[in-house]
Scaffold this motif. Sequence first.
Motif, short mmCIF file in Angstrom:
data_model
loop_
_atom_site.label_atom_id
_atom_site.label_comp_id
_atom_site.label_asym_id
_atom_site.label_seq_id
_atom_site.Cartn_x
_atom_site.Cartn_y
_atom_site.Cartn_z
N VAL A 104 -7.08 3.99 -4.01
CA VAL A 104 -7.18 2.70 -3.33
C VAL A 104 -8.65 2.34 -3.21
N TYR A 116 -3.58 3.56 6.61
CA TYR A 116 -3.21 4.27 5.38
C TYR A 116 -3.36 5.78 5.54
N LEU A 133 0.82 -1.22 0.00
CA LEU A 133 0.00 0.00 0.00
C LEU A 133 0.85 1.27 0.00
#
Length: 431
Positions: free
Chosen positions: A265, A319, A16
């Motif tokens: 994402v 994130y 990620l």
Amino acid sequence: MKRYTYQDIVSTPALLARPVMTAANLDAIVGQILQDIRERGDTAVKEYTQKFDKVTLDHLEVSAAELAEAETLLDPALKTAIQTAKSNIETFHARQQSQPEVVETMPGVFCWRKNVGIDKVGLYIPGGTAPLFSTVLMLGVPAKLAGCKEIILCSPPNAAGKIHPAILYAAQVVGVTKIFKAGGVQAIGALAYGTESIPRVYKIFGPGNQYVTAAKQLVSRETVAIDMPAGPSEVLVCADAQADPAFVAADLLAQAEHGIDSQVVLLALNTELLEAILQEVERQVALLPRAEITRKALENSVAVLVNTPEEALTLINDYAPEHLILAMADAEAFAEQVQNAGSVFIGNYTPESAGDYASGTNHTLPTNGYARAYSGVSLDSFVKKITFQRLTAEGLKNIGPTVEAMAIAEELVAHQRAVSIRLEKMKSERL
């Protein structure tokens, strides 16, 4: 978009990771340009403008004639849209104003805090592959509301040596003081150090590419404050079975089209939904004028199959996305659990584009995981908060022994005497 499962991400968090510039000497490159701007001022700014923007400029400042021309070039419908967006942004940010509240912490001891606008602020407005006139509104409106005396705007010129008319019109609408044709690292350096034409400011605002972000971070170590280290744009969309795949795909593409270093994402709570959204992404990207840029951004992007909302929440908070879209059942309840995000968009009918342009919230937001500790731009970003205190004779009598005891314990006798000498005089004068 690359496809992973929740277990893949947990076992390899780097999957990620945001896209980063491969040049290991980014700071060195940027630092050299900044030093050149510091030493040679306007001459260096013009040389770098010729090198990077392929245009030779005689004057850096936008003239009154150019401002007047810009207004005539804009479609009336766009002018109306800019005015509407400005009104909404102003309404939202005006509610962030506060009046000083005097607090008596103990009898005779009065404390308060006052907001004071930063005198000189610099607004950096990207104008490369997309002229971000909306950012002028997002930065200029709160700057004006805060009472900033000088609002200096820099934006790169086009091949004709002009700034996009929508940027110039928006700058006039919000009350920008001066506008200059300068982009990239050279603009940040000019705002930080000052040149013959461009005034030095006390704080720099605005997004940019990795060069601009690096420049902002470097100058913030020595001469000037910055809003935040805002880099390439990003969005995370969390979708469950009630999401509309076409809506989600459109939201992903809206961020991907910003630039090749953007990242999007997708967290999908079932396989069928994930496949449907990715099919929509492929269908819709072909319709976009910026399809080539968008496809390159999608190469940096990730689709993750998650099993439960709890797994999704874990990934979201880790994130820390700049933009978070919740296309979910009970999206509002889920949103209450979010700890790390720049701005949250709740439900199927809340596209991120609304916040980018006109809902009223600010779109200058922390990227690259900085949402774990930074807030987006607000009215507070443009003010200093100065504290005040006033003690009466009674107040000094009440607080004096506390201050004396603490000063003596820290072995700072002069601090203790600054209180004692007053108390002694008050005692002799029977106050």
